[in-house]
Design a protein around this motif. Structure first.
Motif, mmCIF file in Angstrom:
data_model
loop_
_atom_site.group_PDB
_atom_site.id
_atom_site.type_symbol
_atom_site.label_atom_id
_atom_site.label_comp_id
_atom_site.label_asym_id
_atom_site.label_seq_id
_atom_site.Cartn_x
_atom_site.Cartn_y
_atom_site.Cartn_z
ATOM 1 N N MET A 1 -24.102 17.844 12.067
ATOM 2 C CA MET A 1 -23.791 18.992 12.911
ATOM 3 C C MET A 1 -23.222 20.119 12.085
ATOM 4 O O MET A 1 -22.914 19.977 10.936
ATOM 5 C CB MET A 1 -22.747 18.618 13.941
ATOM 6 C CG MET A 1 -21.390 18.532 13.331
ATOM 7 S SD MET A 1 -19.976 19.145 14.218
ATOM 8 C CE MET A 1 -20.385 20.456 15.164
ATOM 9 N N SER A 2 -23.018 21.226 12.719
ATOM 10 C CA SER A 2 -22.470 22.338 11.991
ATOM 11 C C SER A 2 -21.595 23.198 12.885
ATOM 12 O O SER A 2 -22.054 24.198 13.397
ATOM 13 C CB SER A 2 -23.602 23.165 11.421
ATOM 14 O OG SER A 2 -24.592 23.368 12.408
ATOM 15 N N ILE A 14 -15.033 30.335 27.151
ATOM 16 C CA ILE A 14 -15.233 29.130 27.948
ATOM 17 C C ILE A 14 -14.688 29.290 29.369
ATOM 18 O O ILE A 14 -15.220 28.725 30.312
ATOM 19 C CB ILE A 14 -14.543 27.948 27.226
ATOM 20 C CG1 ILE A 14 -15.273 27.646 25.920
ATOM 21 C CG2 ILE A 14 -14.486 26.709 28.094
ATOM 22 C CD1 ILE A 14 -16.733 27.376 26.056
ATOM 23 N N LEU A 34 -18.375 26.886 22.804
ATOM 24 C CA LEU A 34 -17.930 25.559 23.250
ATOM 25 C C LEU A 34 -17.291 24.797 22.095
ATOM 26 O O LEU A 34 -16.202 24.217 22.215
ATOM 27 C CB LEU A 34 -19.135 24.776 23.792
ATOM 28 C CG LEU A 34 -18.863 23.348 24.246
ATOM 29 C CD1 LEU A 34 -18.014 23.322 25.500
ATOM 30 C CD2 LEU A 34 -20.166 22.596 24.490
ATOM 31 N N VAL A 38 -13.425 24.250 22.670
ATOM 32 C CA VAL A 38 -13.096 22.900 23.132
ATOM 33 C C VAL A 38 -12.894 21.936 21.962
ATOM 34 O O VAL A 38 -11.864 21.279 21.854
ATOM 35 C CB VAL A 38 -14.177 22.355 24.095
ATOM 36 C CG1 VAL A 38 -13.834 20.929 24.526
ATOM 37 C CG2 VAL A 38 -14.298 23.263 25.310
ATOM 38 N N PHE A 39 -13.874 21.869 21.072
ATOM 39 C CA PHE A 39 -13.793 20.829 20.036
ATOM 40 C C PHE A 39 -12.868 21.215 18.884
ATOM 41 O O PHE A 39 -11.964 20.473 18.529
ATOM 42 C CB PHE A 39 -15.189 20.483 19.515
ATOM 43 C CG PHE A 39 -16.054 19.884 20.593
ATOM 44 C CD1 PHE A 39 -15.716 18.672 21.157
ATOM 45 C CD2 PHE A 39 -17.173 20.542 21.062
ATOM 46 C CE1 PHE A 39 -16.489 18.109 22.161
ATOM 47 C CE2 PHE A 39 -17.958 19.999 22.067
ATOM 48 C CZ PHE A 39 -17.616 18.780 22.620
ATOM 49 N N SER A 42 -9.167 21.269 19.632
ATOM 50 C CA SER A 42 -8.536 19.948 19.668
ATOM 51 C C SER A 42 -8.549 19.278 18.312
ATOM 52 O O SER A 42 -7.525 18.862 17.794
ATOM 53 C CB SER A 42 -9.263 19.031 20.664
ATOM 54 O OG SER A 42 -8.713 19.167 21.948
ATOM 55 N N PHE A 43 -9.741 19.153 17.750
ATOM 56 C CA PHE A 43 -9.865 18.371 16.518
ATOM 57 C C PHE A 43 -9.504 19.184 15.282
ATOM 58 O O PHE A 43 -9.175 18.639 14.245
ATOM 59 C CB PHE A 43 -11.311 17.864 16.346
ATOM 60 C CG PHE A 43 -11.785 16.999 17.478
ATOM 61 C CD1 PHE A 43 -10.900 16.193 18.180
ATOM 62 C CD2 PHE A 43 -13.130 16.971 17.839
ATOM 63 C CE1 PHE A 43 -11.346 15.380 19.216
ATOM 64 C CE2 PHE A 43 -13.583 16.166 18.873
ATOM 65 C CZ PHE A 43 -12.692 15.370 19.565
ATOM 66 N N GLN A 46 -6.371 18.904 12.983
ATOM 67 C CA GLN A 46 -6.273 17.721 12.144
ATOM 68 C C GLN A 46 -7.440 17.649 11.159
ATOM 69 O O GLN A 46 -7.309 17.123 10.068
ATOM 70 C CB GLN A 46 -6.301 16.500 13.077
ATOM 71 C CG GLN A 46 -5.882 15.197 12.449
ATOM 72 C CD GLN A 46 -6.071 14.044 13.412
ATOM 73 O OE1 GLN A 46 -6.972 14.065 14.257
ATOM 74 N NE2 GLN A 46 -5.253 13.019 13.296
ATOM 75 N N ALA A 47 -8.590 18.164 11.600
ATOM 76 C CA ALA A 47 -9.798 18.004 10.795
ATOM 77 C C ALA A 47 -9.787 18.977 9.617
ATOM 78 O O ALA A 47 -9.255 20.072 9.713
ATOM 79 C CB ALA A 47 -11.031 18.267 11.652
ATOM 80 N N PRO A 48 -10.397 18.555 8.520
ATOM 81 C CA PRO A 48 -10.580 19.497 7.435
ATOM 82 C C PRO A 48 -11.489 20.625 7.910
ATOM 83 O O PRO A 48 -12.306 20.439 8.806
ATOM 84 C CB PRO A 48 -11.260 18.677 6.347
ATOM 85 C CG PRO A 48 -11.719 17.425 6.969
ATOM 86 C CD PRO A 48 -11.011 17.262 8.257
ATOM 87 N N CYS A 50 -14.507 22.757 8.275
ATOM 88 C CA CYS A 50 -15.777 22.012 8.318
ATOM 89 C C CYS A 50 -16.984 22.933 8.421
ATOM 90 O O CYS A 50 -17.638 22.997 9.447
ATOM 91 C CB CYS A 50 -15.692 21.078 9.532
ATOM 92 S SG CYS A 50 -17.150 20.107 9.800
#
Lengths: 350, 350
Positions: A1-2, A14, A34, A38-39, A42-43, A46-48, A50
């Motif tokens: 994904m990207s 949204i 979206l 949304v993603f 939330s993520f 914490q997420a690098p 991306c």
């Protein structure tokens, strides 16, 4: 994904969409909204960050790439491919776009009760053949069955792991003004192959999907020493979405020459019938490379050695000027803005 | 996932099933037949033998574990969890069962058009919280949207990567006659939490799912030097499926003492109402450990330090005698065979 790690200009917050629409999966502005609202909210903390098609992770003293995609294409079989081969190529290509050598895939099946066992068997055999040809191994999987009417015959989600062997920093933020932009072949074929079947369009010969694994050609570019700054495979939203995403992420402008963008005549014809812009139609075996201008001829030479990139072309250049993100110069010299697609033209294309 | 790498006695060959049935996703004989006849026959020639919940792969001079699962549980929210937390715990637990420290997850969403954005947001927030608590990071993902009636609100597929730090060989083939069998807590709670909501059963207090991440307790067992031979989390098919799979793979018999298997009274009551055997009902936060008999008290002491394993018990022993795979000794001393579940008792439980 990207999920591009950029503050995309999202004129469609949204909040205006109390429910998910088909267009939220279309690869355009709504999908990016979206993902962002949304993603990533939330993520993302914490997420690098991306910005790749795959995420690059440091482990055991080296670097691996990790990615996932769900595949929901309809019909299951189309000229040039099927759900199974697509699920293998799509994930391989996301790994390749991070400069990784794809090694292992997982495959999770969500089956609608009543799917003919023979159909499942054909899809699975096709996955296995696609994996074998691309030199990757399907090493783990899962099976879930849902009641009739609660799914749509078969969905497949693959995830993949590859090893990043090259030291090159392949990344949208690494794109520079003056970089040459290459496309690896004619665009829009996958989307029109699927749509032609769905819409019952008949041409002299069927439009075949371009679905193909791209790791081999990418690894060859890297080992030939081509100064690759960024790679992105062309999927939902087509070439248009890729160029807009990279321009936005790199905070630069892009100028492409429409006459240089390869589109087959049958694809053009099918697009005209359906009122689509081929530059917004998905491929599944094409990528865009942002490289140093000095390396263009070497890159095209290397790409020409690999079947899925035989039709590679230089289509434009990155510009310091970013009054508009992406501009197309037409054959007669007129210029138009190539804006990020908005709605959903082609649902269930991958 | 867990396609046990064994020639399961499959009295129900795929040829008899021209279409996929709900029971093919149930965790019992039919599912193992499908995995064996369709998936392993295609992928198995190329794939490494794969008896773990996760596959262990050698890379960069070390070992990583890789796994995937799709989650289709209905309803999306149930006492003690939801689709999002389940999708995180399930994949973490598969990695843990290979002795790996879970590090990274991917998350792919297949959304049915019309899903309330607020529902999606709650599920995503729950995933993030579950990931945070379990010290893993969701690093990549994908979004697909399918038309209304072609999905069922939301399916999530997670894949996960962990690092195998321990040198212990955790593997069904490593199980030995004389090994003690431990279960980490009361069984059947997750399945009955979901079924109670679906069937509208009312008890004094709601049965809460046992869904929980198990990596911490597994890693503690390993670092305490407990001689762990095999681990398996209890999911579809319940404790019964796990014991049968391991007995078959290890080519040994298993004798368990029913009186030692913890089942809560409310779970027993709900099972009685629905005509289910709690030993066949899924958990999402319980595992079975096959360890050296000498280490039982140390193992129980370590497990008691972690919330999801506070109720750990020694429930039986592996036997050289394998006239039957799994035998249960009841409270009054009678013995019965615990056969692999066949049909689908509990669809869409995970």
């Amino acid at each position: 994904m990207s999920p591009p790690d950029v503050t995309l200009s999202c004129p469609l917050p949204i909040e205006r969409y109390p429910q998910v629409l088909l267009a939220h999966g279309g690869g355009g502005k709504l999908m990016h909204g979206l993902i962002h609202d949304v993603f990533l909210k939330s993520f993302g903390g914490q997420a690098p960050r991306c910005p790749h098609d795959a995420t690059v992770l440091e482990v055991l003293g080296g670097r691996i790439a990790f990615t996932t995609d769900s595949f929901v294409v309809r019909p299951l079989f189309f000229p040039g491919g099927d759900l199974g081969s697509l699920a293998v190529h799509g994930t391989i290509n996301d790994l390749a776009m991070a400069g990784a050598r794809p090694l292992w895939l997982s495959a999770a099946f969500i089956i609608e009760e009543g799917l003919p066992m023979e159909t499942l068997g054909r899809i699975v055999a096709s996955m296995q053949e696609a994996a074998r040809l691309a030199n990757v191994t399907i090493v783990t999987g899962d099976t879930k069955v849902v009641e009739k009417g609660k799914g749509d015959s078969l969905f497949i989600t693959t995830a993949g792991i590859g090893v990043v062997e090259s030291d090159q920093n392949i990344h949208p933020q690494n794109v520079r003004a003056g970089d040459a932009i290459l496309v690896s072949g004619d665009v829009g074929r996958h989307g029109m192959a699927v749509m032609s079947v769905r819409e019952g369009l008949e041409f002299e010969s069927a439009i075949k999907s371009d679905s193909a694994p791209l790791a081999e050609v990418v690894l060859a570019l890297l080992s030939a020493g081509v100064d690759v700054h960024c790679l992105r495979d062309i999927t939902r939203g087509g070439l248009t979405a890729v160029l807009n995403e990279i321009a936005e992420a790199a905070e630069l402008g892009i100028l492409v020459d429409e006459a240089q963008i390869p589109v087959r005549d049958d694809v053009k014809a099918a697009c005209e019938i359906l009122g689509l812009d081929p530059l917004q139609v998905a491929c599944e075996g094409r990528f865009v490379a942002f490289i140093s201008e000095k390396d263009v001829s070497r890159a095209l030479e290397v790409m020409g050695l690999f079947a899925p990139a035989k039709g590679a072309r230089r289509i434009g250049q990155v510009r310091a000027d970013r009054d508009t993100l992406v501009t197309v110069k037409s054959g007669i010299g007129a210029r138009r803005i190539l804006d990020m697609p908005t709605g959903e033209q082609l649902p269930r294309i991958c």
